[in-house]
Scaffold this active site. Structure first.
Site, short mmCIF file in Angstrom:
data_model
loop_
_atom_site.label_atom_id
_atom_site.label_comp_id
_atom_site.label_asym_id
_atom_site.label_seq_id
_atom_site.Cartn_x
_atom_site.Cartn_y
_atom_site.Cartn_z
CG HIS A 16 -0.92 3.83 4.57
ND1 HIS A 16 -1.92 3.39 5.40
CD2 HIS A 16 -0.58 2.79 3.76
CE1 HIS A 16 -2.05 1.98 5.14
NE2 HIS A 16 -1.40 1.87 4.19
N GLY B 235 -1.99 -4.44 1.04
CA GLY B 235 -2.24 -5.75 1.70
C GLY B 235 -1.17 -6.77 1.49
CG ASN C 168 0.97 -5.70 4.45
OD1 ASN C 168 0.73 -4.91 5.57
ND2 ASN C 168 1.00 -5.36 3.30
CG ASP D 158 -3.38 5.20 8.12
OD1 ASP D 158 -2.57 6.02 8.28
OD2 ASP D 158 -3.60 4.57 7.27
CB SER E 253 -0.87 -0.06 1.26
OG SER E 253 -0.29 0.04 2.33
#
Length: 249
Positions: A226, A111, A142, A223, A74
């Site tokens: 990012h 993801g 991830n 968040d 991402s």
């Protein structure tokens, strides 16, 4: 990863609010002696779904232009920003400003783990109009978020670099470091992966994709995972010179 799992992982990292996450991220550092820069933070490059345009059709590539593939998760796909604000788009603009004619293909999928990237690499490469001049690999965040075995991460990144080498495609890595709360054994196993692979394969390394950005809340989305468009510009300004050097080899 499903949104509920992501929320649980994020709450674990965000315990105590924004200040806590910034302190937690600032505390992350690469293992000494591995070539990574001190103070690099660990980030979970996770998002609920692939972004529009990620891994899609390649823009036309002129005969005199370089073809660069940004192959990651991402952080490359452009989660939370427009496609024109994504890292591949901003890198293409930065290269143009430096006089390098290039098309930077966005092959980021939100993801993605290193295993998922390994599985789709051949499909991405086979779908290009020609062999790329450089593939920038940014995977593993991830893996760390999910607590996957560092041995698996290393094996998957090794397989990716092996395939690129076999196809005669130059590669570059953007790295990741593990959060201290993963435990010292995990940190000791995960952190050396990128610098060691960079040395093994003789490829350029940018030790941590969000270095100098993740601890500045103005450059991060809500968040705290990012970067904003401004954050992506900061990242791009740091990585673009390495990309230019790689293309000049």
């Amino acid at each position: 990863m499903k949104a509920s799992r992501l929320a649980r992982c994020t709450r674990l990292s965000l315990n105590g609010g924004s200040l806590a996450i910034l302190q937690w991220l600032a505390a992350c550092s690469a293992a000494p002696g591995d070539g990574a820069q001190p103070g690099n933070a660990a980030v979970a490059a996770e998002a609920p779904a692939p972004q529009a345009g990620a891994g899609g059709a390649v823009a036309p590539v002129a005969a005199d232009a370089r073809l660069v593939v940004a192959f990651g998760d991402s952080l490359y796909a452009g989660y939370g920003v427009t496609q024109t604000e994504s890292f591949p788009a901003r890198l293409q603009a930065a290269l143009a400003e430096a006089g390098v004619k290039a098309v930077v293909h966005n092959a980021g999928v939100s993801g993605d783990t290193s295993a998922a990237g390994r599985q789709r690499l051949g499909f991405v490469l086979d779908g290009l109009p020609r062999r790329p001049d450089l593939v920038i690999v940014g995977l593993g965040g991830n893996d760390m978020l999910r607590g996957l075995s560092p041995d698996e991460t290393r094996a998957n990144l090794t397989a990716i670099l092996d395939e690129l080498k076999q196809r005669g495609i130059p590669a570059m890595l953007t790295g990741m470091v593990a959060a201290p709360n993963m435990g010292p054994d995990y940190v000791a196993a995960f952190n050396p992966i990128y610098p060691q692979l960079a040395r093994q394969y003789g490829v350029p390394l940018y030790p941590f994709f969000l270095d100098g950005v993740v601890t500045d809340e103005k450059l991060m989305q809500a968040d705290r995972i990012h970067p904003t468009a401004a954050g992506i510009d900061r990242v791009t300004a740091r990585i673009a010179p390495l990309v230019r050097q790689a293309l000049a080899r």
